[in-house]
Design a protein around this motif. Sequence first.
Motif, PDB file in Angstrom:
ATOM      1  N   ILE A 173       0.844  -1.189   0.000  1.00  0.00           N
ATOM      2  CA  ILE A 173       0.000   0.000   0.000  1.00  0.00           C
ATOM      3  C   ILE A 173       0.883   1.244   0.000  1.00  0.00           C
ATOM      4  CG2 ILE A 173      -0.178   0.059   2.529  1.00  0.00           C
ATOM      5  CD1 ILE A 173      -3.114   0.999   2.159  1.00  0.00           C
ATOM      6  N   LYS A 174       0.391   2.281  -0.646  1.00  0.00           N
ATOM      7  CA  LYS A 174       1.046   3.593  -0.605  1.00  0.00           C
ATOM      8  C   LYS A 174      -0.049   4.646  -0.658  1.00  0.00           C
ATOM      9  CE  LYS A 174       1.751   4.494  -5.531  1.00  0.00           C
ATOM     10  NZ  LYS A 174       2.728   4.885  -6.547  1.00  0.00           N
ATOM     11  N   GLY A 175       0.311   5.872  -0.346  1.00  0.00           N
ATOM     12  CA  GLY A 175      -0.673   6.940  -0.383  1.00  0.00           C
ATOM     13  C   GLY A 175      -0.095   8.220  -0.937  1.00  0.00           C
ATOM     14  N   ALA A 176      -0.984   9.056  -1.439  1.00  0.00           N
ATOM     15  CA  ALA A 176      -0.622  10.409  -1.857  1.00  0.00           C
ATOM     16  C   ALA A 176      -0.981  11.335  -0.697  1.00  0.00           C
ATOM     17  CB  ALA A 176      -1.399  10.795  -3.111  1.00  0.00           C
ATOM     18  N   ASP A 177      -0.384  12.502  -0.650  1.00  0.00           N
ATOM     19  CA  ASP A 177      -0.682  13.451   0.422  1.00  0.00           C
ATOM     20  C   ASP A 177      -2.171  13.797   0.435  1.00  0.00           C
ATOM     21  OD1 ASP A 177       1.937  13.507   1.256  1.00  0.00           O
ATOM     22  OD2 ASP A 177       2.435  15.349   0.157  1.00  0.00           O
ATOM     23  N   PHE A 178      -2.670  14.148   1.618  1.00  0.00           N
ATOM     24  CA  PHE A 178      -4.052  14.589   1.764  1.00  0.00           C
ATOM     25  C   PHE A 178      -4.205  15.930   1.051  1.00  0.00           C
ATOM     26  CE2 PHE A 178      -3.693  11.596   5.189  1.00  0.00           C
ATOM     27  CZ  PHE A 178      -4.941  10.999   5.235  1.00  0.00           C
ATOM     28  N   ALA A 179      -5.260  16.072   0.272  1.00  0.00           N
ATOM     29  CA  ALA A 179      -5.510  17.307  -0.477  1.00  0.00           C
ATOM     30  C   ALA A 179      -6.906  17.808  -0.170  1.00  0.00           C
ATOM     31  CB  ALA A 179      -5.360  17.050  -1.976  1.00  0.00           C
ATOM     32  N   GLY A 180      -7.015  19.123   0.066  1.00  0.00           N
ATOM     33  CA  GLY A 180      -8.323  19.743   0.313  1.00  0.00           C
ATOM     34  C   GLY A 180      -9.184  19.703  -0.932  1.00  0.00           C
ATOM     35  N   GLN A 181     -10.465  19.491  -0.733  1.00  0.00           N
ATOM     36  CA  GLN A 181     -11.386  19.425  -1.872  1.00  0.00           C
ATOM     37  C   GLN A 181     -11.820  20.814  -2.331  1.00  0.00           C
ATOM     38  OE1 GLN A 181     -11.923  16.263  -3.367  1.00  0.00           O
ATOM     39  NE2 GLN A 181     -10.160  16.171  -2.006  1.00  0.00           N
ATOM     40  N   ALA A 182     -11.870  21.793  -1.427  1.00  0.00           N
ATOM     41  CA  ALA A 182     -12.291  23.144  -1.798  1.00  0.00           C
ATOM     42  C   ALA A 182     -11.116  24.117  -1.851  1.00  0.00           C
ATOM     43  CB  ALA A 182     -13.341  23.654  -0.804  1.00  0.00           C
ATOM     44  N   THR A 183      -9.987  23.719  -1.321  1.00  0.00           N
ATOM     45  CA  THR A 183      -8.793  24.571  -1.315  1.00  0.00           C
ATOM     46  C   THR A 183      -7.647  23.817  -1.956  1.00  0.00           C
ATOM     47  OG1 THR A 183      -7.958  23.756   0.797  1.00  0.00           O
ATOM     48  CG2 THR A 183      -9.525  25.586   0.896  1.00  0.00           C
ATOM     49  N   THR A 228       3.569   2.516  10.032  1.00  0.00           N
ATOM     50  CA  THR A 228       3.556   3.761  10.793  1.00  0.00           C
ATOM     51  C   THR A 228       4.788   4.565  10.434  1.00  0.00           C
ATOM     52  OG1 THR A 228       2.456   2.593  12.585  1.00  0.00           O
ATOM     53  CG2 THR A 228       3.412   4.717  13.112  1.00  0.00           C
ATOM     54  N   PRO A 229       4.679   5.559   9.648  1.00  0.00           N
ATOM     55  CA  PRO A 229       3.500   6.091   8.953  1.00  0.00           C
ATOM     56  C   PRO A 229       3.388   5.501   7.547  1.00  0.00           C
ATOM     57  CG  PRO A 229       5.301   7.618   8.658  1.00  0.00           C
ATOM     58  CD  PRO A 229       5.830   6.465   9.490  1.00  0.00           C
ATOM     59  N   VAL A 230       2.233   5.752   6.910  1.00  0.00           N
ATOM     60  CA  VAL A 230       2.055   5.407   5.504  1.00  0.00           C
ATOM     61  C   VAL A 230       2.921   6.382   4.703  1.00  0.00           C
ATOM     62  CG1 VAL A 230       0.382   5.322   3.610  1.00  0.00           C
ATOM     63  CG2 VAL A 230      -0.261   4.505   5.886  1.00  0.00           C
ATOM     64  N   THR A 231       3.520   5.889   3.632  1.00  0.00           N
ATOM     65  CA  THR A 231       4.397   6.741   2.810  1.00  0.00           C
ATOM     66  C   THR A 231       3.912   6.768   1.362  1.00  0.00           C
ATOM     67  OG1 THR A 231       5.900   4.968   2.149  1.00  0.00           O
ATOM     68  CG2 THR A 231       6.365   6.073   4.260  1.00  0.00           C
ATOM     69  N   THR A 232       4.636   7.494   0.538  1.00  0.00           N
ATOM     70  CA  THR A 232       4.312   7.571  -0.889  1.00  0.00           C
ATOM     71  C   THR A 232       4.944   6.425  -1.684  1.00  0.00           C
ATOM     72  OG1 THR A 232       6.160   9.083  -1.229  1.00  0.00           O
ATOM     73  CG2 THR A 232       3.995  10.079  -0.842  1.00  0.00           C
ATOM     74  N   TRP A 246      -8.834  14.545   1.292  1.00  0.00           N
ATOM     75  CA  TRP A 246      -8.804  13.180   0.808  1.00  0.00           C
ATOM     76  C   TRP A 246      -7.377  12.809   0.477  1.00  0.00           C
ATOM     77  CZ3 TRP A 246     -13.199  12.168  -3.294  1.00  0.00           C
ATOM     78  CH2 TRP A 246     -14.441  12.520  -2.756  1.00  0.00           C
ATOM     79  N   ALA A 247      -7.052  11.552   0.707  1.00  0.00           N
ATOM     80  CA  ALA A 247      -5.759  11.009   0.286  1.00  0.00           C
ATOM     81  C   ALA A 247      -6.042   9.756  -0.532  1.00  0.00           C
ATOM     82  CB  ALA A 247      -4.889  10.660   1.475  1.00  0.00           C
ATOM     83  N   LEU A 248      -5.445   9.659  -1.683  1.00  0.00           N
ATOM     84  CA  LEU A 248      -5.599   8.483  -2.522  1.00  0.00           C
ATOM     85  C   LEU A 248      -4.682   7.385  -2.022  1.00  0.00           C
ATOM     86  CD1 LEU A 248      -6.798   7.132  -5.058  1.00  0.00           C
ATOM     87  CD2 LEU A 248      -4.825   8.047  -6.328  1.00  0.00           C
ATOM     88  N   LEU A 249      -5.286   6.268  -1.594  1.00  0.00           N
ATOM     89  CA  LEU A 249      -4.510   5.096  -1.177  1.00  0.00           C
ATOM     90  C   LEU A 249      -4.540   4.092  -2.319  1.00  0.00           C
ATOM     91  CD1 LEU A 249      -5.823   4.628   2.472  1.00  0.00           C
ATOM     92  CD2 LEU A 249      -3.697   5.703   1.723  1.00  0.00           C
ATOM     93  N   THR A 250      -3.402   3.509  -2.616  1.00  0.00           N
ATOM     94  CA  THR A 250      -3.285   2.539  -3.701  1.00  0.00           C
ATOM     95  C   THR A 250      -2.747   1.242  -3.138  1.00  0.00           C
ATOM     96  OG1 THR A 250      -2.792   4.338  -5.243  1.00  0.00           O
ATOM     97  CG2 THR A 250      -2.266   2.105  -5.973  1.00  0.00           C
ATOM     98  N   VAL A 251      -3.435   0.126  -3.477  1.00  0.00           N
ATOM     99  CA  VAL A 251      -2.941  -1.190  -3.074  1.00  0.00           C
ATOM    100  C   VAL A 251      -2.556  -1.967  -4.319  1.00  0.00           C
ATOM    101  CG1 VAL A 251      -4.214  -1.347  -0.910  1.00  0.00           C
ATOM    102  CG2 VAL A 251      -5.256  -2.190  -2.992  1.00  0.00           C
ATOM    103  N   SER A 252      -1.589  -2.843  -4.133  1.00  0.00           N
ATOM    104  CA  SER A 252      -1.125  -3.705  -5.205  1.00  0.00           C
ATOM    105  C   SER A 252      -0.953  -5.105  -4.625  1.00  0.00           C
ATOM    106  CB  SER A 252       0.210  -3.178  -5.738  1.00  0.00           C
ATOM    107  OG  SER A 252       0.725  -4.044  -6.718  1.00  0.00           O
ATOM    108  N   ILE A 253      -1.235  -6.115  -5.427  1.00  0.00           N
ATOM    109  CA  ILE A 253      -1.049  -7.493  -4.975  1.00  0.00           C
ATOM    110  C   ILE A 253      -0.172  -8.203  -5.993  1.00  0.00           C
ATOM    111  CG2 ILE A 253      -3.155  -8.348  -6.087  1.00  0.00           C
ATOM    112  CD1 ILE A 253      -3.496 -10.221  -3.614  1.00  0.00           C
ATOM    113  N   ASP A 254       0.784  -8.951  -5.491  1.00  0.00           N
ATOM    114  CA  ASP A 254       1.704  -9.679  -6.358  1.00  0.00           C
ATOM    115  C   ASP A 254       1.837 -11.123  -5.869  1.00  0.00           C
ATOM    116  OD1 ASP A 254       2.686  -7.515  -8.152  1.00  0.00           O
ATOM    117  OD2 ASP A 254       3.303  -6.643  -6.258  1.00  0.00           O
ATOM    118  N   ALA A 255       2.164 -12.004  -6.785  1.00  0.00           N
ATOM    119  CA  ALA A 255       2.341 -13.421  -6.448  1.00  0.00           C
ATOM    120  C   ALA A 255       3.550 -13.610  -5.556  1.00  0.00           C
ATOM    121  CB  ALA A 255       2.498 -14.244  -7.733  1.00  0.00           C
ATOM    122  N   GLY A 256       3.466 -14.604  -4.709  1.00  0.00           N
ATOM    123  CA  GLY A 256       4.566 -14.951  -3.803  1.00  0.00           C
ATOM    124  C   GLY A 256       4.417 -14.272  -2.464  1.00  0.00           C
TER     125      GLY A 256
END
Length: 185
Positions: free
Chosen positions: A87-97, A133-137, A174-184
């Motif tokens: 898992i990785k995440g992008a920084d939290f971004a304001g929706q109106a700002t 701890t913590p989630v990173t990019t 909002w922060a976009l979290l992305t998950v990836s799954i790989d074999a093994g």
Amino acid sequence: MKKRIPRFAAVAFAVTLLMCFSMPGNAATSDNAIVTVTSGSTLTASILGGNFGATTYSFSDSAPLNGTIIIRAVDARGTAPGWHVTIKGADFAGQATSRTFPIGKLSLAAGTSAWVSPYGNSSVAGLTASAITPVTTSFTQIWSAAAGSGDGVYDLTIPGSIVVPGGTRVDQYWALLTVSIDAGP
């Protein structure tokens, strides 16, 4: 001179012939019933949710806001070689700002694995979750299935917390979290 078959030999031959044709057959045959199960190709991971509530504007960092994220892993390959989810995440971004704050303010505890009935192997033995701890990019492993396990559909329920930095403007972030799954594993 003609040879004659003695009468006894002729009768014995006739009786033997009669017995051969009148005895029930005990011949049994067998063969294999064959079925081939081919490998599936589905190996996916997805995020099913994550809401951490609200906090009041302050010049100080907020108290941790607790929430839950659920990751679902689907392994329908039929070979149980294991897998790992990152898992990785992008920084939290304001929706109106245009304001942001770092994804590193999100921490995820080691979650709890659960089998999603009725799909695949019901055992969660061999599934291992890790805290981040913590989630990173960058992608970081959060969950894995050892070889011989993880063939089916499973959910990982992950408790998490966010600390909103002091002075963060009023907005929904909002922060976009992305998950990836790989074999093994």
